[in-house]
Design an enzyme around this catalytic site. Structure first.
Site, short mmCIF file in Angstrom:
data_model
loop_
_atom_site.label_atom_id
_atom_site.label_comp_id
_atom_site.label_asym_id
_atom_site.label_seq_id
_atom_site.Cartn_x
_atom_site.Cartn_y
_atom_site.Cartn_z
CE LYS A 1 -2.11 0.18 4.12
NZ LYS A 1 -2.02 -0.62 3.89
CB THR A 2 3.81 2.91 2.44
OG1 THR A 2 2.55 2.58 3.70
CG2 THR A 2 4.46 4.07 2.48
CE LYS B 1 -0.10 3.85 6.65
NZ LYS B 1 0.05 2.83 6.49
CG ASP C 1 4.33 1.45 6.27
OD1 ASP C 1 5.67 1.62 5.41
OD2 ASP C 1 3.99 1.11 6.08
CD GLU D 1 0.15 3.36 3.28
OE1 GLU D 1 -0.39 2.23 3.93
OE2 GLU D 1 0.77 4.54 2.94
N GLY D 2 -4.82 4.43 3.80
CA GLY D 2 -5.55 2.94 5.60
C GLY D 2 -4.74 2.41 5.88
#
Length: 239
Positions: free
Chosen positions: A17-18, A39, A56, A117-118
């Site tokens: 994701k990151t 984030k 991240d 970003e979750g």
């Protein structure tokens, strides 16, 4: 014009994701857009020079061309590398979605595009009642799904897409990220997911990223159809 903003989630943890979020940021920056990232909740933070840092969050920071203060970009920095609701309870922190929404609104005033970003997948709990999907709903953002290509990814992708749709969120597209370079039939897996997500959710495949060094998000950006994504996002602003 109002800032474009999108929510990046994934089929699981540790599926890139990151990396994909950083690639998106690099693509936006290459098109002369003021791009930044949130984030909102990070776990596994460590203390450096008396300041908590998360790897991240730092990668997203470095991929952006608009610098946000930490209290906006990562309002909740948790130390233990575990599920956020467990770590938050352990550290005595209440994860306030309203506060995250306020941070996002502030970020939108400073940039042309904001990537949020979750944490983990779309159904990861944030407390006893709320989960990651609730955060995306409160932010009122369309979703990009990162699918980590490894055995089981078809099921994970379809379940995640169904969860996103069932919660009333828009799946604006998905990105395949090869995390197992030895996976057999990876192309057939991508085609199977693409056929189903296109047909059921009108969610296009925005790119397939090959196995690339995790520090080379700029190279990964070349494999993402940034222009199609921007066109879809701008179309949503006019609705």
């Amino acid at each position: 014009m109002k800032a474009i903003s999108l929510f990046v989630t994934g089929t699981d943890t540790e599926i890139g994701k990151t990396f994909v979020s950083c690639a998106l940021l690099q693509g936006f920056c290459a098109r002369a857009l003021r791009a930044t990232a949130l984030k909102p909740i990070s776990t596994g933070a460590q203390l450096h020079n008396e300041i908590l840092h998360n790897e991240d969050a730092d990668l997203l920071f470095n991929a952006s061309n608009i610098v946000l203060p930490l209290h906006l970009s990562t309002p909740y920095m948790l130390r233990k590398p575990a599920a956020p609701h467990i770590v938050a309870a352990y550290e005595g922190v209440s994860l306030d979605i309203a506060h995250i929404v306020a941070c996002h609104r502030a970020a939108e005033q400073l940039a042309d595009i904001v990537v949020v970003e979750g944490v983990g997948g779309v159904c990861v709990p944030l407390d006893d009642m709320k989960d990651t999907a609730d955060l995306a709903i409160s932010l009122q953002l369309p979703v990009i799904l990162v699918v980590g290509l490894r055995l089981g990814c078809i099921n994970h992708a379809l379940l995640s897409a169904e969860a996103i749709s069932t919660r009333g969120l828009m799946l604006v597209g998905w990105i395949a990220n090869i995390i197992d370079p030895d996976m057999e039939f990876s192309t057939a897996n991508v085609e199977a997911i693409q056929q189903r997500l296109d047909r059921k959710y009108s969610a296009p495949l925005l790119g397939t990223i090959p196995r690339i060094d995790s520090q080379r998000a700029d190279e990964a950006a070349r494999y993402i159809d940034i222009d199609t994504l921007l066109e879809r996002m701008r179309g949503l602003l006019t609705l």
